[in-house]
Motif scaffolding. Structure first.
Motif, PDB file in Angstrom:
ATOM      1  N   LEU A 231       0.361 -23.507   1.552  1.00 33.26           N
ATOM      2  CA  LEU A 231       1.786 -23.589   1.864  1.00 33.26           C
ATOM      3  C   LEU A 231       2.050 -23.225   3.320  1.00 33.26           C
ATOM      4  CD1 LEU A 231       3.311 -21.913  -1.322  1.00 33.26           C
ATOM      5  CD2 LEU A 231       3.416 -24.347  -0.711  1.00 33.26           C
ATOM      6  N   GLU A 232       3.076 -23.856   3.881  1.00 28.33           N
ATOM      7  CA  GLU A 232       3.473 -23.591   5.262  1.00 28.33           C
ATOM      8  C   GLU A 232       4.916 -23.111   5.297  1.00 28.33           C
ATOM      9  OE1 GLU A 232       2.689 -27.213   7.364  1.00 28.33           O
ATOM     10  OE2 GLU A 232       0.526 -26.825   7.496  1.00 28.33           O
ATOM     11  N   THR A 233       5.367 -22.755   6.480  1.00 28.49           N
ATOM     12  CA  THR A 233       6.732 -22.260   6.639  1.00 28.49           C
ATOM     13  C   THR A 233       7.742 -23.336   6.226  1.00 28.49           C
ATOM     14  OG1 THR A 233       6.668 -22.956   8.954  1.00 28.49           O
ATOM     15  CG2 THR A 233       6.126 -20.662   8.486  1.00 28.49           C
ATOM     16  N   ASP A 234       8.943 -22.897   5.903  1.00 28.23           N
ATOM     17  CA  ASP A 234      10.033 -23.801   5.492  1.00 28.23           C
ATOM     18  C   ASP A 234       9.642 -24.629   4.273  1.00 28.23           C
ATOM     19  OD1 ASP A 234      11.547 -22.935   7.738  1.00 28.23           O
ATOM     20  OD2 ASP A 234      10.520 -24.391   9.007  1.00 28.23           O
ATOM     21  N   CYS A 235       8.981 -23.993   3.311  1.00 29.01           N
ATOM     22  CA  CYS A 235       8.513 -24.726   2.126  1.00 29.01           C
ATOM     23  C   CYS A 235       9.482 -24.638   0.952  1.00 29.01           C
ATOM     24  CB  CYS A 235       7.126 -24.239   1.709  1.00 29.01           C
ATOM     25  SG  CYS A 235       7.058 -22.494   1.259  1.00 29.01           S
ATOM     26  N   ILE A 236      10.647 -24.023   1.147  1.00 26.15           N
ATOM     27  CA  ILE A 236      11.677 -24.002   0.109  1.00 26.15           C
ATOM     28  C   ILE A 236      12.722 -25.057   0.452  1.00 26.15           C
ATOM     29  CG2 ILE A 236      13.504 -22.683  -1.001  1.00 26.15           C
ATOM     30  CD1 ILE A 236      10.753 -21.809  -1.847  1.00 26.15           C
TER      31      ILE A 236
END
Length: 552
Positions: A231-236
């Motif tokens: 997973l990476e940032t801004d994954c929501i």
């Protein structure tokens, strides 16, 4: 000949690598290649001992001889046999590139005999261990803000001191003084679980907090560990469902079996604790991303640490092995002696996925009260008409669990001597198997019933729901009860509801709680009337079971 054989081996091992993957052939992760090489080495040694020089000579009879020889040296599991066949399949799949490829695909494991030592699939975590595990992780998330604020303050004091010309050693002293003053901690972690020095104490606390984030995501989303750790940032991401309400999703990619290195994009339903876990793990790794320029959520230092970041420390992605070690060497100490059948339970990074599938597929969640809210959110989102999932394996796992629950429930209901609820009384009166033990006739009847009627059980915590929309008192959808309107009082009046003996304690507890409430002198009239009504409906329901017992 030797060069030809080496070239064949190279091409076969590349069979699962991109862009060498043949059409229709599942990709192989890079970490799997060493395992394939080990299997291939064993095959080649056996070929040399047997005087076999070409892979094209590995016909069905020869492969069978290979496995007979392996079995003669000890037990061989079907999973290991399948791993060997996977290597041999690689040569066949690359037959257009390999001159001496086998002319036909190897036989399947079940066609090679039945002498295998069976090993079950990856296990799920039993409820008695999984519920405390997830609950402890959720409690830890509650203490994240204060802990990471202490971490950031210690880092700021260290950086400020070094920028002013101080040494790293004295900078660490400034950070230690700040940590001692703030006294950081996490719910569920006692003093005797931590190291003595302030920096190491903070390191351990942050490491356990990161473990809690992994547990929360793994057990409440159902993604594979490889997908979580990628997973990476801004994954929501927030999207609207069919009713126009905003629903949060965890955005990542499914890499297993994908035809490209980036995998297949996918969204998993993300209940509130998962959103929080993503925020926390992003906060933990924020300084590491800033130093490396990476977008990974899961980063750590080598050697492991999280309290202070130094310029000379290497920063790497968190691995499956690191999570496995952390769960079994450290996090398990947070729990009350996790055991199963008298043996210490080993946690695996894969267990969250299967446990999640069991939770969501479960129709009877009487043992999952602590997770009821989150599972309800997931069920509503996954059954919404606007939801489209590409994690088909996870869907199959959930469907398999639902089918098992449905079969087990039907077995219980059809032979039960006593049943309560409107649907329960109908079944008890009509079942030809009432009072009998399980047999082949019952098994065939249930199989036919499930195949012909598409019968489904609605999720219920206090009985069984033989769900049909047209008779649902909760006004549910085509596929499931309405969680907003469904209550115990609603179910009592519903034509779909069934009560069995195993649910009796739930209703007895409800009656006892309301009787206790009625003893309060400060209770207003409306609340008193509601409590009295709940006592009476519970007593009527249990009385119906007792009446059937007397008739029997």
């Amino acid at each position: 000949m030797k060069r030809s054989a080496e070239q064949s081996q190279k091409i076969a091992l590349q069979s699962g690598r991109h862009p060498h993957t043949p059409r229709g052939y599942r990709g192989t992760a890079p970490r799997t290649l060493p395992v394939m090489m080990g299997r291939l080495r064993q095959i080649i040694r056996w070929m040399v001992a047997q005087g076999i020089e070409r892979f094209s000579d590995l016909d069905r009879e020869t492969v069978l001889r290979f496995f007979e020889d392996r079995l003669s040296h000890g037990e061989l599991s079907s999973a290991t046999a399948q791993a060997y066949l996977h290597v041999l399949h690689a040569f066949y799949h690359q037959r257009e590139k390999i001159a001496d490829a086998p002319p036909k695909p190897p036989a399947r494991v079940r066609d090679l005999g039945d002498g295998w030592r069976e090993r079950g699939g990856w296990p799920f975590t039993p409820d008695a261990i999984a519920v405390p595990l997830i609950s402890s992780a959720l409690r830890m998330l509650e203490g994240a803000d204060s802990l990471l604020t202490v971490r950031d303050g210690a880092q700021a004091r260290y950086d400020e001191h070094v920028r002013a010309g101080g040494t790293c050693r004295t900078g660490r002293s400034r950070a230690r003084e700040w940590i001692v003053e703030q006294k950081p901690g996490l719910p569920g972690i006692s003093e005797d679980m931590l190291a003595r020095t302030p920096l190491w104490r903070l390191d351990h606390l942050i490491a356990r907090l990161r473990d809690a984030c992994f547990i929360t995501i793994a057990y409440l989303v159902g993604a594979r560990s490889s997908e979580i750790l990628a997973l990476e940032t801004d994954c929501i991401e927030w999207r609207r469902d069919s009713a126009g309400e905003r629903v949060p999703y965890l955005v990542g990619a499914i890499r297993k079996g994908a035809s490209g290195v980036d995998g297949v994009p996918h969204r998993w339903v993300a209940p509130e604790p998962v959103i929080r876990a993503v925020e926390i793990v992003s906060w933990i790794s924020a300084p590491l991303r800033e130093r490396t320029g990476r977008r990974n959520l899961w980063l750590s230092q080598v050697p492991p640490g999280g309290a202070l970041i130094y310029t000379i420390v290497e920063i790497v992605p968190v691995t499956h092995q690191a999570i496995y070690v952390a769960l079994n060497r450290h996090y398990r100490n947070v729990l009350p002696a996790p055991e199963q059948d008298g043996k210490d339970w080993l946690f695996g990074t894969h267990q969250g996925r299967k446990t999640f599938a069991r939770f969501v597929g479960r129709r009877d969640r009487t043992g999952l009260v602590a997770l009821r809210k989150h599972l309800g959110h997931i069920n509503r989102a996954m059954t919404d008409s606007a939801y489209v999932g590409t994690d088909f394996e996870l869907t199959e796992l959930i469907d398999e669990q639902t089918a098992r629950e449905t079969r087990a429930a039907l077995e219980e209901l059809l032979v039960a001597p006593r049943l309560g609820g409107k649907a329960g009384r109908t079944i008890a009166a009509r079942s030809p198997f009432r009072g009998r033990t399980l047999d082949e006739d019952l098994d065939r009847y249930i199989t036919r019933l499930m195949a012909e009627t598409d019968m489904r059980l609605g999720v219920c915590d206090w009985g069984y729901c033989l769900y049909r929309r047209e008779t649902a008192a909760c006004f549910g959808s085509d596929v499931a009860p309405n969680p907003a309107l469904r209550t115990q009082s609603t179910c009592v009046t519903c034509a779909n509801f069934v009560l069995s003996d195993k649910h009796r304690p739930i209703w007895e507890d409800r009656i006892a709680r309301n009787r206790t409430l009625l003893q309060r002198e400060d209770l207003d009239e409306a609340s008193r009337a509601l409590a009295q009504a709940r006592v009476e409906e519970g007593e009527r329901l249990l009385a119906s079971l007792a009446a059937q017992e007397a008739e029997g």
